[in-house]
Design an enzyme around this catalytic site. Structure first.
Site, PDB file in Angstrom:
ATOM      1  N   LYS A 153       0.578  -1.368   0.290  1.00 50.20           N
ATOM      2  CA  LYS A 153       0.354  -0.138   0.271  1.00 50.20           C
ATOM      3  C   LYS A 153       0.996   1.336   0.499  1.00 50.20           C
ATOM      4  CE  LYS A 153      -3.559   2.496   3.242  1.00 50.20           C
ATOM      5  NZ  LYS A 153      -4.704   1.965   3.499  1.00 50.20           N
TER       6      LYS A 153
ATOM      7  N   LYS B 266      -1.974  -1.217  -3.777  1.00 53.06           N
ATOM      8  CA  LYS B 266      -2.821  -0.723  -3.961  1.00 53.06           C
ATOM      9  C   LYS B 266      -1.958   0.761  -3.976  1.00 53.06           C
ATOM     10  CE  LYS B 266      -5.491   1.793  -0.855  1.00 53.06           C
ATOM     11  NZ  LYS B 266      -6.033   1.527   0.538  1.00 53.06           N
TER      12      LYS B 266
HETATM   13  C1  PBG Z   1      -7.682   2.995   5.681  1.00 55.37           C
HETATM   14  C2  PBG Z   1      -8.038   2.976   4.520  1.00 55.37           C
HETATM   15  C3  PBG Z   1      -7.441   3.660   2.739  1.00 55.37           C
HETATM   16  C4  PBG Z   1      -7.969   3.432   2.353  1.00 55.37           C
HETATM   17  C5  PBG Z   1      -7.994   1.796   2.391  1.00 55.37           C
HETATM   18  N1  PBG Z   1      -8.367   1.911   3.871  1.00 55.37           N
HETATM   19  C6  PBG Z   1      -7.351   5.294   3.292  1.00 55.37           C
HETATM   20  C7  PBG Z   1      -6.391   5.490   3.256  1.00 55.37           C
HETATM   21  O1  PBG Z   1      -5.404   4.340   4.102  1.00 55.37           O
HETATM   22  O2  PBG Z   1      -5.374   7.243   3.870  1.00 55.37           O
HETATM   23  C8  PBG Z   1      -7.997   4.116   0.754  1.00 55.37           C
HETATM   24  C9  PBG Z   1      -9.653   3.488  -0.424  1.00 55.37           C
HETATM   25  C10 PBG Z   1      -9.295   4.764  -1.373  1.00 55.37           C
HETATM   26  O3  PBG Z   1      -8.864   5.431  -1.485  1.00 55.37           O
HETATM   27  O4  PBG Z   1     -10.624   3.919  -1.395  1.00 55.37           O
HETATM   28  N2  PBG Z   1      -6.400   2.088   6.361  1.00 55.37           N
HETATM   29 ZN    ZN Z   2      -6.022   3.162   8.652  1.00 54.04          ZN
END
Ligand code: PBG
Ligand code: ZN
Length: 347
Positions: free
Chosen positions: A210, A263
């Site tokens: 991520k 992601k």
């Molecule tokens: C929370 C989380 C996020 C997303 C999924 N789980 C946001 C982040 O990490 O700031 C992003 C999903 C999206 O942008 O559609 N941990």
């Molecule tokens: Zn989070």
């Protein structure tokens, strides 16, 4: 005699004519490898809010809503009839308080804890995955538990994330998906699930790779989870780091995750590809995140391109790169097109 010195071939360019034979959709499909999009290749992210009658459109993601428990059932009924196979559930709290350890991430009042048994009852064939994180429930909006100086307490964070995963598992979800990026949380979750005798009833989908991305912006609005101070650059991966991506996926595989995720999607297709090559035995998910949704939605709305054709091309690219399943806010629209026969990837 032609230029190849072979008298049997009288067309001098015969050996160079390598891509002329795909004049029919089926021929194009055969040339397109494992890129097909069917309902089982799609997972739909759903926001569930602690206000049972709410139906709130998210300003930064037109067409995406936060659902109260009473509104969620109707919408999912419609989507399951269209072929929906799996959802990724996010809890959002508006009334419940936030604190330092995210108590309401797994309290009995948490909207995810309340939604899971209802969804299992009404939609027995629907796979229910739950995002596991702290940021929507902590007053500071970060994804772990912090020291006074703002650094993470790793042990406390991963134990707390394990407890949250266990609560969702006990409530009956099929998949827990930790999105926090704390080192060691997959191992902690697996350990707690094993001790509770749930390890063969719940699958761990790790957001292993991520990146720290500006494309999460609209989501933080949707989940009310923006950090109150600072950013997530110390725990989400730097966009240029291909090496950390490799190491993060290896770590989660070593800790026993069942499935992997990369992601965002579009800006990280090289990472999707190499993660699949490195871990061919693990199903790979790619998350087409909120900012990707907004980007494609607005460009199509402005007339820059056709939404369906742009989505066909984008989702095909995720599959071509190696994704087995795509998490997408466009899932309802795509299911609609698939069921009406308008989803035509190879036409
Ligand atoms: C929370 C989380 C996020 C997303 C999924 N789980 C946001 C982040 O990490 O700031 C992003 C999903 C999206 O942008 O559609 N941990
Ligand atoms: Zn989070």
């Amino acid at each position: 005699m032609n230029s190849f010195g072979n008298g049997d071939i009288d067309h001098p360019d015969a050996a160079r004519v390598i891509h002329s034979g795909y004049f029919h959709p089926l021929l194009r499909k055969w040339n397109s490898g494992n890129t097909e999009i069917t309902p089982s290749h799609l997972m739909y992210p759903v926001f569930v809010v602690d206000n049972d009658d709410a139906l709130e459109e998210i300003a930064s993601m037109p067409g995406v809503y936060r659902y109260g428990l009473n509104k969620l059932k109707e919408e999912l009924k419609r989507l399951v009839a269209l072929g929906l196979k799996s959802i990724l559930v996010f809890g959002v709290i508006e009334k419940l308080p936030k604190d330092a350890t995210g108590t309401n991430a797994d309290s009995p009042d948490n909207p995810v804890v309340k939604a899971i048994p209802l969804l299992r009852q009404h939609f027995p064939d629907l796979i229910i995955a739950c995002d596991v994180c702290l940021c929507a429930y902590t007053e500071h909006g970060h994804c772990g538990i912090l020291n006074k100086d703002g650094s993470f307490i790793n042990e406390a964070s991963i134990y707390r994330l394990g407890q949250i995963a266990l609560s969702y598992a006990k409530a009956g979800c099929h998949v827990v998906a930790p999105s926090d990026m704390m080192d060691g949380r997959v191992g902690a979750i697996k350990q707690l699930l094993t001790q509770a005798g749930l390890v063969s009833r719940v699958c761990v989908l790790s957001y292993a790779v991520k990146f720290s991305s500006t494309f999460y912006g609209p989501f933080r609005d949707a989940a009310k989870s923006a950090p109150a101070h600072g950013d997530r650059k110390a725990y989400q991966l730097p966009p240029g780091s291909s090496g950390l991506a490799t190491r993060a996926a290896l770590r989660d595989v070593a800790e026993g995750c069942d499935m992997l995720m990369v992601k965002p999607g579009l800006a990280y297709l090289d990472i999707v590809h190499k993660t699949k090559l490195a871990h061919p035995a693990h199903p790979l998910f790619v998350y087409q995140v909120s900012g990707e949704y907004a980007m494609i939605y607005h460009a199509a709305k402005a007339g820059s391109f056709d939404l369906r054709v742009a989505l066909q091309e984008t989702l095909t690219s995720f599959r071509r790169a190696g994704a087995d399943c795509i998490v997408s806010y466009f899932t309802p629209q795509i299911l609609q097109w698939i069921s009406s026969g308008e989803w035509q990837q190879y036409k």
